[in-house]
Design a protein around this motif. Structure first.
Motif, PDB file in Angstrom:
ATOM      1  N   PHE A   1       0.831  -1.210   0.000  1.00 59.11           N
ATOM      2  CA  PHE A   1       0.000   0.000   0.000  1.00 59.11           C
ATOM      3  C   PHE A   1       0.866   1.260   0.000  1.00 59.11           C
ATOM      4  N   HIS A   2       2.001   1.220   0.712  1.00 55.27           N
ATOM      5  CA  HIS A   2       2.890   2.398   0.713  1.00 55.27           C
ATOM      6  C   HIS A   2       3.443   2.645  -0.692  1.00 55.27           C
ATOM      7  N   THR A   3       3.865   1.558  -1.376  1.00 54.29           N
ATOM      8  CA  THR A   3       4.414   1.688  -2.734  1.00 54.29           C
ATOM      9  C   THR A   3       3.395   2.331  -3.667  1.00 54.29           C
ATOM     10  N   PHE A   4       2.107   1.982  -3.493  1.00 55.31           N
ATOM     11  CA  PHE A   4       1.048   2.485  -4.377  1.00 55.31           C
ATOM     12  C   PHE A   4       0.372   3.739  -3.830  1.00 55.31           C
ATOM     13  N   SER A   5       0.931   4.341  -2.768  1.00 50.60           N
ATOM     14  CA  SER A   5       0.231   5.444  -2.088  1.00 50.60           C
ATOM     15  C   SER A   5       0.007   6.657  -2.989  1.00 50.60           C
ATOM     16  N   LYS A   6       0.890   6.876  -4.003  1.00 48.62           N
ATOM     17  CA  LYS A   6       0.713   8.060  -4.869  1.00 48.62           C
ATOM     18  C   LYS A   6      -0.003   7.723  -6.175  1.00 48.62           C
ATOM     19  N   VAL A   7      -0.314   6.429  -6.389  1.00 49.88           N
ATOM     20  CA  VAL A   7      -0.951   6.019  -7.655  1.00 49.88           C
ATOM     21  C   VAL A   7      -2.396   6.520  -7.667  1.00 49.88           C
ATOM     22  N   PRO A   8      -2.802   7.305  -8.700  1.00 47.58           N
ATOM     23  CA  PRO A   8      -4.130   7.940  -8.662  1.00 47.58           C
ATOM     24  C   PRO A   8      -5.295   6.958  -8.731  1.00 47.58           C
ATOM     25  N   SER A   9      -5.084   5.793  -9.356  1.00 45.80           N
ATOM     26  CA  SER A   9      -6.170   4.819  -9.466  1.00 45.80           C
ATOM     27  C   SER A   9      -5.559   3.432  -9.554  1.00 45.80           C
ATOM     28  N   PHE A  10      -5.925   2.550  -8.645  1.00 45.36           N
ATOM     29  CA  PHE A  10      -5.421   1.170  -8.717  1.00 45.36           C
ATOM     30  C   PHE A  10      -6.451   0.206  -8.150  1.00 45.36           C
ATOM     31  N   ARG A  11      -6.273  -1.071  -8.471  1.00 49.15           N
ATOM     32  CA  ARG A  11      -7.123  -2.134  -7.930  1.00 49.15           C
ATOM     33  C   ARG A  11      -6.239  -3.095  -7.155  1.00 49.15           C
ATOM     34  N   VAL A  12      -6.868  -3.947  -6.352  1.00 53.68           N
ATOM     35  CA  VAL A  12      -6.122  -4.884  -5.503  1.00 53.68           C
ATOM     36  C   VAL A  12      -6.612  -6.300  -5.786  1.00 53.68           C
ATOM     37  N   LEU A  13      -5.678  -7.254  -5.870  1.00 52.41           N
ATOM     38  CA  LEU A  13      -6.032  -8.677  -5.947  1.00 52.41           C
ATOM     39  C   LEU A  13      -5.409  -9.366  -4.742  1.00 52.41           C
ATOM     40  N   VAL A  14      -6.255 -10.006  -3.917  1.00 52.87           N
ATOM     41  CA  VAL A  14      -5.757 -10.714  -2.730  1.00 52.87           C
ATOM     42  C   VAL A  14      -5.856 -12.215  -2.990  1.00 52.87           C
ATOM     43  N   CYS A  15      -4.704 -12.902  -2.952  1.00 54.03           N
ATOM     44  CA  CYS A  15      -4.678 -14.358  -3.151  1.00 54.03           C
ATOM     45  C   CYS A  15      -4.477 -15.001  -1.772  1.00 54.03           C
ATOM     46  N   GLY A  16      -5.546 -15.565  -1.234  1.00 51.07           N
ATOM     47  CA  GLY A  16      -5.467 -16.171   0.097  1.00 51.07           C
ATOM     48  C   GLY A  16      -6.849 -16.540   0.574  1.00 51.07           C
ATOM     49  N   GLY A  17      -6.948 -16.983   1.829  1.00 48.25           N
ATOM     50  CA  GLY A  17      -8.233 -17.344   2.422  1.00 48.25           C
ATOM     51  C   GLY A  17      -8.969 -16.115   2.922  1.00 48.25           C
ATOM     52  N   ASP A  18     -10.125 -16.352   3.539  1.00 44.48           N
ATOM     53  CA  ASP A  18     -10.924 -15.237   4.068  1.00 44.48           C
ATOM     54  C   ASP A  18     -10.154 -14.441   5.118  1.00 44.48           C
ATOM     55  N   GLY A  19      -9.331 -15.144   5.909  1.00 42.31           N
ATOM     56  CA  GLY A  19      -8.529 -14.453   6.931  1.00 42.31           C
ATOM     57  C   GLY A  19      -7.545 -13.486   6.295  1.00 42.31           C
ATOM     58  N   THR A  20      -6.935 -13.910   5.173  1.00 37.22           N
ATOM     59  CA  THR A  20      -5.984 -13.051   4.454  1.00 37.22           C
ATOM     60  C   THR A  20      -6.696 -11.822   3.895  1.00 37.22           C
ATOM     61  N   VAL A  21      -7.918 -12.044   3.334  1.00 40.77           N
ATOM     62  CA  VAL A  21      -8.689 -10.922   2.775  1.00 40.77           C
ATOM     63  C   VAL A  21      -9.000  -9.917   3.881  1.00 40.77           C
ATOM     64  N   GLY A  22      -9.399 -10.438   5.058  1.00 42.23           N
ATOM     65  CA  GLY A  22      -9.679  -9.556   6.201  1.00 42.23           C
ATOM     66  C   GLY A  22      -8.461  -8.761   6.631  1.00 42.23           C
ATOM     67  N   TRP A  23      -7.304  -9.414   6.596  1.00 40.28           N
ATOM     68  CA  TRP A  23      -6.035  -8.776   6.982  1.00 40.28           C
ATOM     69  C   TRP A  23      -5.742  -7.595   6.039  1.00 40.28           C
ATOM     70  N   VAL A  24      -5.884  -7.829   4.723  1.00 46.00           N
ATOM     71  CA  VAL A  24      -5.602  -6.773   3.739  1.00 46.00           C
ATOM     72  C   VAL A  24      -6.629  -5.644   3.854  1.00 46.00           C
ATOM     73  N   LEU A  25      -7.924  -5.996   4.016  1.00 45.06           N
ATOM     74  CA  LEU A  25      -8.954  -4.956   4.135  1.00 45.06           C
ATOM     75  C   LEU A  25      -8.758  -4.137   5.406  1.00 45.06           C
ATOM     76  N   GLY A  26      -8.312  -4.806   6.487  1.00 49.25           N
ATOM     77  CA  GLY A  26      -8.032  -4.091   7.745  1.00 49.25           C
ATOM     78  C   GLY A  26      -6.892  -3.099   7.575  1.00 49.25           C
ATOM     79  N   ALA A  27      -5.828  -3.557   6.870  1.00 49.70           N
ATOM     80  CA  ALA A  27      -4.674  -2.663   6.633  1.00 49.70           C
ATOM     81  C   ALA A  27      -5.091  -1.494   5.740  1.00 49.70           C
TER      82      ALA A  27
END
Length: 837
Positions: A541-567
């Motif tokens: 997220f820090h690397t992409f902090s200045k990118v005006p528009s981006f999407r995210v792909l999370v490869c993992g279980g529901d716990g991993t998705v929750g971790w990324v959404l929390g961050a």
């Protein structure tokens, strides 16, 4: 015909059409030298070595970025022609050419030009662009337009011209954040076995009495490391024939008249080996000095020259020529070379002091640069390189560069620090623990909630020292971690480009994450792919902090998705694109959120290219998220003035569901079983089997959960029926795809949606009831629907939120809607149009 150096085969009638450069001249054709990023050695079926063109039968290396495959003992001869994924401080060009890599295509691959088959599983054939993926014959690819548009995925790829990374002292594994725990084994293999045992695959020690097998060293470095090549020559071979065979073994196509062989006795080799390596295993391989089977050892040396022609590359002085040739003699110094080269480049009016001569060694694993001293004698320099290694001379270039003060800036993300400190306190900790030099190191960003900082370092050696030191440092018994992160120049990103930020958890579910990491690094820019076990989601997220528009792909279980959404929730206010949409590639066991958003029950080896196309075509949907405050005790009576503050509650974010009682108890037992023997939990089938076994042990248990808790929904008390489990659900999928709420219509409640601001509350009577729900025979007991809940626990009870279980002490649990709804990507229903990969 078979070519004696690189085993290239051709019909006689086809010789005139051969366009493939041989391994011995390939280094001279590289435009911008970029080192490879070799992962751990592995077995690659039906693949061929790019250097010697033979099949990879034994463990071999693969570049994690550009699909180069190479034998262990051919790695030294691999060309440093990897994909250029970032600007390294002194290059600056926005147009990109195709990056062609030969062979290892499937036998069904079709040529873009003539539409005929161009792949083969029998031999190295066909060409593939490592950016856009187009395929062509070796004879056809030269008529393809040189400029690459990045193909079907162009809107998702982070263009290399937008990424800056000063990578001088860091290996490619550090630059692309590739786990090194796997790499250490391969490095040892490469150094110890690389050119000793490995080289016998080419030349078996001949049993033919008319032939003799010789050990050939290519210089002092090879002697020191005991890395030799074996050649087989007739016993009556002339000296020139042996020299020619020796040069061929090292992929050198120079005139053999310029080289000679020096004898290297076994005695000298043995004693030298003991001094340099002190490796008993290696000594024993040499056997007795007097045994006939031991090959004789020789060193190949270059004959001294009074003058020679060298190439000087103009690097990034935009002059429109690849290089200029210059004759140097024994009096030529760096300064005289610069003086003679400038007029040839049309820069004769400029001051000599503004330029420098840089020697570049294009090693396959690292490209090393060294500025030559003004008074250095060039012929002596060439002589020294050849003495060290003739092969290295083949991989060495001289560049003329301007002396402009290039600003060095390395960004280092350091995590694992104590949270909630001020920038000054973080600087003091780093001074104490890492002895950072504040004149070249400054803290550029602070993430207080996560206990992380980003350091801006203006000195390569200091950056490398800190990076290596962080790995062995702990603060408050917590290990620190460091990640090298690139700088993304947002202003250079094309207007219609919406790069994809990919997070992969290699530990999720079926452990398929490693293959996906490789596939996504290959299909996209490796700088947009992050491994979650290496610093978590924050570096991405820090690397992409200045990118005006981006999407995210999370490869993992529901716990991993929750971790990324929390961050994402925590760092949202620091992102230019504060609400990126999130897609899921389900790797876990349950994957309920993945099912609801149509990404499937779990990844089972689908083509990663088609997954990226699906992400590009996915629909944007909103989803509620919920905040759970645990043990939010009321302040004592009579303290309205706020003197006695309540204890700060534990706060957990929820996306899918929260369970109390039997549901959480099963999760907890499964969690303990997985922690005891993690190695066994590498398939979904096994994981579900353990769940069933744990459940069967609980069938006879009777509990009265409704007596141990009280429930309040939107300020109203709700009477609970006789149940063993109480579950709050946000999405219409629970426990690996079961419909707990049920589909029948009910006048008391609204039809559930993932963005309606309401949670559904359901009860289960026990393990048997849960089994019936999972089998699709029953639904749960509908209890309530609302947007604010207060649960009072009268005794300790198991609780789980999105699959993370624990025992919760008596007290209060408050569930309420979290901040803004989160943008998710739902897989589009329409059939994907077929697109060539």
């Amino acid at each position: 015909f078979i070519f004696a150096v690189c085993n290239f085969m051709s019909h006689e009638k086809c010789l005139k059409n051969v366009k493939i450069p041989c391994s011995c001249i390939a280094p001279s054709l590289v435009r911008v030298p970029v080192a490879h990023c070799f992962g751990p050695p592995g077995h690659y079926k039906r693949k061929f070595c790019t250097v010697c063109r033979k099949s990879l039968e034994s463990p071999a290396f693969r570049c994690e970025v550009c699909e180069l495959h190479v034998h262990t003992d051919c790695i030294l001869f691999a060309c440093s022609d990897c994909r250029q994924c970032h600007q390294d401080g002194h290059q600056d060009h926005d147009t990109y050419h195709h990056h062609w890599r030969e062979g290892n295509l499937s036998s069904s691959a079709r040529c873009e030009v003539c539409k005929k088959t161009c792949g083969s599983s029998e031999v190295l054939s066909g060409m593939r662009c490592e950016w856009c993926g187009i395929l062509a014959h070796a004879a056809c690819y030269i008529i393809v337009t040189p400029e690459c548009t990045f193909g079907r995925l162009r809107n998702m790829i982070l263009p290399p011209s937008c990424v800056q990374l000063f990578s001088r002292n860091f290996s490619k594994l550090h630059c692309f954040r590739i786990s090194e725990n796997l790499q250490t084994e391969s490095d040892e293999d490469d150094d110890v076995d690389g050119s000793t045992q490995g080289s016998t695959k080419d030349v078996q020690i001949s049993t033919d009495s008319s032939k003799q097998t010789l050990k050939i060293f290519d210089g002092n470095d090879a002697v020191k490391r005991n890395q030799f090549r074996l050649i087989s020559v007739p016993r009556i071979a002339k000296n020139e024939e042996v020299v020619e065979a020796a040069l061929r073994a090292y992929y050198i196509n120079d005139d053999q008249q310029e080289y000679e062989l020096q004898t290297f006795t076994q005695q000298a080799l043995l004693s030298d080996d003991v001094i340099n390596r002190n490796d008993a295993a290696e000594d024993s391989n040499l056997g007795s000095v007097f045994r006939e089977s031991v090959p004789e050892a020789w060193i190949i040396r270059a004959k001294p020259k009074d003058e020679e022609v060298i190439r000087i590359y103009p690097a990034w002085l935009k002059v429109g020529m690849a290089y200029v040739s210059l004759r140097v003699n024994k009096d030529s110094t760096t300064q005289t070379v610069i003086k003679e080269v400038l007029p040839l480049l049309g820069r004769q009016m400029e001051c000599l002091q503004n330029f420098k001569l840089v020697e570049v060694l294009m090693g396959s694993k690292q490209v090393q640069r060294m500025v030559l001293d003004n008074q250095e004698l060039i012929l002596n320099r060439l002589k020294d390189i050849r003495k060290t290694s003739i092969r290295q001379m083949n991989q060495t270039r001289f560049y003329i560069m301007e002396n402009s003060k290039s600003i060095v800036q390395v960004n280092l993300f350091v995590g694992g620090l104590p949270p909630q400190l001020s920038p000054e306190e973080y600087t003091n900790i780093l001074k104490d623990e890492l002895a950072i030099k504040t004149n070249v190191v400054s803290v550029s960003h602070v993430y207080q909630a996560q206990g992380a900082v980003v350091l801006k370092i203006s000195c390569f050696s200091e950056a490398e020292r800190i990076y290596m030191l962080v790995k062995d440092t702990t603060v408050n018994d917590k290990p620190l971690n460091a990640v090298v992160i690139p700088d993304v120049v947002a202003s250079k990103i094309p207007r219609n480009c919406c790069p994809l930020l990919v997070f992969v958890n290699p530990k999720s579910g079926g452990l398929k994450g490693r293959d996906l990491l490789y596939s996504f690094r290959k299909l996209l820019n490796p700088h947009q792919v992050f491994e979650l076990t290496n610093g978590g989601p924050l570096p991405g997220f820090h690397t992409f902090s200045k990118v005006p528009s981006f999407r995210v792909l999370v490869c993992g279980g529901d716990g991993t998705v929750g971790w990324v959404l929390g961050a994402l929730e925590e760092i949202r206010h620091k992102l230019v694109c504060s609400e990126p949409s999130v897609a899921i590639l389900p790797l876990g066991t349950g994957n309920d959120l993945g099912r609801v958003l149509r990404w499937g029950a779990g990844y089972s080896g689908e083509d990663p290219y088609s997954i990226l196309v699906s992400v590009d075509e996915a629909d944007d949907v909103l989803m509620d998220r919920w905040t759970i405050l645990l043990d939010a005790e009321e302040p004592a009576e009579g303290t309205e003035n706020g003197v006695a503050e309540p204890e700060p509650p534990k706060i957990v974010q929820m996306n899918n569901y929260c369970g109390l009682g039997i549901d959480a108890e099963l999760s907890l037992d499964f969690h303990h079983a997985r922690e005891e023997e993690p190695g066994k939990f590498n398939s979904r089938f096994h994981n579900k089997g353990v769940y069933v076994k744990v459940g069967l042990q609980k069938i006879s248990h009777t509990r009265n959960l409704h007596r141990d808790i009280k429930l309040q929904v939107d300020q109203h008390e709700v009477e609970l029926p006789s149940i063993e489990g109480l579950i709050f659900i946000n999405i219409p999928s629970w426990g690996s795809g079961a419909d707990l709420w049920g589909s029948e219509s009910d006048n008391r409640f609204e039809k559930p949606r993932i963005d309606d601001g309401l949670l559904e509350v359901v009860g289960v009577t026990g393990v048997v009831h849960m089994g019936q729900v999972q089998g699709g025979f029953r639904s749960g007991i509908r209890i309530a629907q609302g947007s604010y809940f207060r649960v009072t626990l009268l005794k300790p009870i198991p609780v789980q939120v999105d699959g993370e279980p624990w025992i919760q002490a008596p007290g209060q649990i408050i569930i309420s809607a979290a901040g803004p709804k989160v943008h998710m990507l739902k897989k589009s229903k329409q059939k994907q149009k077929k697109t060539g990969s």
